[in-house]
Design a protein around this motif. Structure first.
Motif, short mmCIF file in Angstrom:
data_model
loop_
_atom_site.label_atom_id
_atom_site.label_comp_id
_atom_site.label_asym_id
_atom_site.label_seq_id
_atom_site.Cartn_x
_atom_site.Cartn_y
_atom_site.Cartn_z
N CYS A 281 0.86 -1.18 0.00
CA CYS A 281 0.00 0.00 0.00
C CYS A 281 0.89 1.23 0.00
O CYS A 281 1.75 1.39 0.88
CB CYS A 281 -0.90 0.02 1.23
N PRO A 299 -3.22 -3.27 -1.87
CA PRO A 299 -4.67 -3.41 -1.67
C PRO A 299 -5.43 -3.07 -2.96
O PRO A 299 -5.06 -2.14 -3.67
CB PRO A 299 -4.98 -2.39 -0.57
N CYS A 310 -7.98 -0.44 0.66
CA CYS A 310 -7.33 -0.59 1.96
C CYS A 310 -7.65 -1.98 2.48
O CYS A 310 -8.81 -2.40 2.44
CB CYS A 310 -7.85 0.47 2.93
N PHE A 312 -7.91 -2.96 5.31
CA PHE A 312 -8.74 -2.97 6.52
C PHE A 312 -9.95 -2.05 6.43
O PHE A 312 -10.53 -1.67 7.44
CB PHE A 312 -7.87 -2.59 7.73
S1 SF4 Z 1 -4.35 0.18 6.73
FE1 SF4 Z 1 -5.10 0.41 4.63
S2 SF4 Z 1 -4.42 2.45 4.01
FE2 SF4 Z 1 -3.29 1.92 5.85
S3 SF4 Z 1 -1.39 1.10 5.06
FE3 SF4 Z 1 -2.78 -0.64 5.37
S4 SF4 Z 1 -3.81 -0.92 3.42
FE4 SF4 Z 1 -2.85 1.08 3.37
#
Ligand code: SF4
Ligand SMILES: Nc1ncnc2c1ncn2[C@@H]1O[C@H](COP(=O)(O)OP(=O)(O)O)[C@@H](O)[C@H]1O
Ligand SMILES: Nc1ncnc2c1ncn2[C@@H]1O[C@H](COP(=O)(O)OP(=O)(O)O)[C@@H](O)[C@H]1O
Ligand code: SF4
Ligand SMILES: [Mg+2]
Ligand SMILES: [Mg+2]
Lengths: 350, 328
Positions: A281, A299, A310, A312
């Protein structure tokens, strides 16, 4: 229904060379973007400078060639068109730029500037061109008597109106505004935002608004796509994305808007170099929710209607709410009503 | 009531230009107390930068300056040039929108902070450089010892602005003038820089004048506000009062012109027309050609800046605006 414009895995890299001309990799300005723009309404593309918004806009109109991917306008692949066929298509697609001082040729009168696309595309018979220019000027709120004047005689806001008249003269279906109000002072910006909204509605335009101003985006966009380092990280209906942002970067952007943002602490650090974006990411170097998986696995932009890239997105805690402050209350609203002229009657396109 | 660090009274600045004279600042009065931030807000050309440059004594020779400017009670306009030069970067400092134009591309970040420390605090070269690294740490530049040895072009925009802040604060000024310090920066970096300025102000008790065109910045980062229009201050109040009960029609319009993140305002309030040509400003209230509340008197006579409530001044013949709403 076929979308008006469709981008399919579009990529544009700019090679970087050092002072001796040796290759030093490439700026990954647009790095695998897929986007579908339905007919009618406003799609906004937001993100901080350098994330690839302008490049994406130019690629979408094929003003610059992508390295990879398909661009379909009404189902037709623009990359297969050339010569007369491409020129004919161009009539349907126009762009308005940020700098009203650079976007008009100083040696052309207003009339010539607005007439140029009409002549180029043979939109109206020669004998009708002057009338058509006058009509366009009225439509953007300028007196037709001003047609013989030169660009330097106008203020920034008036020049932007002229640029809008020029872009709309040939009757395009799709208009891209690349930061069209960003260079204007706030009072003039509001005039031009109101004008754009009237024109989009009355002419049934499809408008792609490229902007870093989240207030303006919330105000006029139906859908919004958020970019970070050449990729779309979130996309969905504007009210949804603003009220319930799914991606941590979108949340950070909203939190940072002065005077209106959420109470979340500001994001740390700077945007990494687009020449060597972080693996996995791209946001993981600044993300408050990053986990081990984030630096290893890219992601995907997932979801129905409201998509986020993302790992999550579905398990993050709810986003901090925007400030609903209304300190001026009813008194201020009543005073401001005096500053709200009724919508201009821009009329339907003949 | 604390004694203000900076007091400006009836400041005027006139430029001689090829096309006649231009009064860019016309009778501006302001004051800022130690440890407080005064935001000066207004659209481009309203005279914000010229006012700040007048305080710093940095206006070009073509400028004629009138009125009074006092820093800690000392009359700056009466100081000889060398004394004024010593105040600049010493008792008062300024940071600008584009740090690249104020940083010297030929010297490292650390050298430039150290230079300020040598000149104004008389530190020896080695001590100055060590202190410069400490200053860069203080403005939260990560890996400050390494960054201190880098040149401006090797730093991001946000980091360059941090270096400028370090230079400005190196000599513990009583007054910091910040002219659109975050306008060129992205929103996430802007938030970092403004938070840093606020924190440093609280730690040092410096008085800050924050010039901005963004009312959102005012709401989050200033205690007091002066709204400027066409070379004049049209409204002065605490930030809380200005947002809750603006009394000048221009402020009312500005507040309605910025769209909100929560949406739902329908059409934006917009101030029709454009700012006046400062070579030939309207004779009465300068806002009259754009003001929906203008009456005959407005066109003829300039309204004075007068108190409408304790600590709240506005320059409008129709204040308090309750009048125009028909309420008592
Ligand atoms: S939580 Fe989501 S936005 Fe944050 S680094 Fe991981 S994949 Fe990327
Ligand atoms: N013609 C070009 N040559 C080299 N690099 C470019 C060119 N155009 C844009 N870039 C780079 O591509 C990235 C994306 O730029 P741009 O699309 O202009 O971003 P945005 O509009 O979001 O600010 C930036 O790093 C920019 O420096
Ligand atoms: N050196 C100068 N010579 C002539 N006019 C100037 C000079 N500097 C500024 N001005 C004029 O003074 C007015 C106020 O400018 P400025 O203080 O820079 O506005 P702001 O900072 O509010 O945008 C403008 O009309 C500007 O053109
Ligand atoms: S003095 Fe008159 S023109 Fe000026 S702001 Fe007040 S009402 Fe408007
Ligand atoms: Mg751009
Ligand atoms: Mg300025």
């Amino acid at each position: 229904m076929t979308p008006l414009l469709e981008l399919d895995d579009v990529e544009k890299h700019f090679p970087v060379r050092d002072a001796l001309g040796r290759s030093r990799g490439a700026v990954r300005a647009v790095d695998g973007v897929s986007l579908s723009v339905p007919e009618g309404g406003v799609l906004a593309i937001v993100g901080e400078s350098g994330c690839g918004k302008s490049t994406l806009g130019r690629v979408a109109l094929r003003l610059i060639e992508p390295d990879r991917g398909a661009i379909r306008f009404q189902g037709e692949d623009l990359r297969r068109l050339s010569g007369a066929a491409l020129r004919a298509r161009r009539r349907d697609m126009q762009i308005i730029f940020q700098d009203p001082f650079a976007s008009l040729d100083p040696r052309m009168t207003v009339e010539d500037a607005v007439a140029e696309p009409l002549i180029l595309h043979g939109t109206v018979p020669r004998a009708r061109i002057r009338d058509r220019v006058a009509e366009m000027l009225v439509r953007v709120g300028l007196r037709p008597e001003l047609a013989r004047r030169w660009p330097h005689e106008f203020s920034g806001g008036q020049r932007q109106r002229i640029a809008i008249a020029r872009a709309l003269a040939s009757g395009p279906k799709l208009v891209i505004g690349d930061e069209p109000v960003s260079a204007l002072d706030v009072s003039v910006q509001a005039q031009v935002v109101n004008l754009l909204q009237d024109l989009i509605r009355d002419l049934g335009l499809t408008f792609i608004l490229i902007s870093h101003d989240l207030g303006v985006v919330r105000h006029i966009a139906d859908r919004v796509a958020v970019m970070y380092l050449g990729r779309i990280v979130e996309e969905g209906p504007a009210p949804e994305v603003f009220a319930n942002p799914r991606h941590p970067y979108t949340r950070a952007l909203l939190a940072a808007v002065p005077g209106q943002g959420t109470a979340a602490p500001p994001l740390e650090g700077d945007v990494p170099s687009p020449i060597s974006p972080p693996p996995g990411c791209r946001f993981h170097t600044r993300c408050p929710h990053a986990a081990a998986r984030c630096s290893a696995e890219v992601p995907l932009l997932l979801g129905a209607g409201h998509r986020a890239a993302c790992h999550f997105a579905d398990t993050l805690p709810p986003a901090a709410p925007l400030r609903e402050a209304d300190p001026g209350g009813e008194r201020l609203r009543r005073l401001q009503a005096f500053f709200r002229p009724p919508p201009a009657q821009t009329g339907a396109m003949p | 009531m604390t004694v203000p660090a900076l007091t400006i009274e009836n400041l005027s600045v006139e430029f001689a230009t090829d096309r006649g004279s231009l009064r860019a600042v016309d009778g501006v009065s302001l004051s800022v107390a130690p440890g407080r931030t005064l935001a000066v807000v207004g659209e481009s050309g309203s005279g914000k930068s010229v006012s700040a440059l007048a305080v710093m004594g940095l206006l070009p020779g073509s400028a004629r300056v009138g009125g009074h400017i006092a820093l800690d009670g000392e009359d700056l306009l009466a100081l000889p040039p060398e004394a004024l030069r010593a105040r600049r970067g010493g008792a008062m400092a300024m940071i600008f929108q584009e740090p690249m134009t104020s940083l010297n591309p030929a010297f490292t970040a650390g050298e430039q902070v150290a230079e300020a420390l040598r000149v104004h605090r008389g530190l020896a070269p080695a001590a100055a450089f060590a202190e410069a690294v400490a200053m860069l740490e203080r403005v939260r530049i990560p890996d400050a010892a390494r960054r201190a040895r880098q040149y401006p072009h090797q730093l991001s925009g946000g980091m360059r602005q941090r270096v400028m802040i370090a230079i400005a604060l190196a000599c513990r000024p009583r007054l910091l003038l910040a002219d659109e310090p975050t306008t060129a920066l992205d929103v996430t970096v802007q938030a970092q820089i403004l938070a840093l300025l606020g924190q440093l102000k609280r730690e040092t008790g410096t008085a800050v004048v924050l010039i901005t065109h963004d009312l959102g910045v005012v709401a989050d980062h200033a205690e007091d506000v002066a709204v400027m229009y066409a070379g004049r201050v049209v409204e002065r109040a605490s930030a809380a009062t200005l947002f809750a009960r603006p009394e000048h029609p221009y402020t009312v319009g500005l507040l309605g012109a910025a769209p909100r993140l929560t949406g739902g305002e329908g059409r934006l309030a917009s101030i029709e027309g454009t700012v006046p040509d400062m070579r030939n400003p309207p004779p009465g209230c300068r806002f009259a050609p754009r003001c929906p509340f203008a009456i005959t008197r407005c066109v003829a006579e300039p309204p004075p800046l007068a108190e409408v409530a304790p600590g709240h001044m506005t320059a409008c013949w129709r204040a308090p605006l309750a009048q125009v709403l028909g309420a008592a």
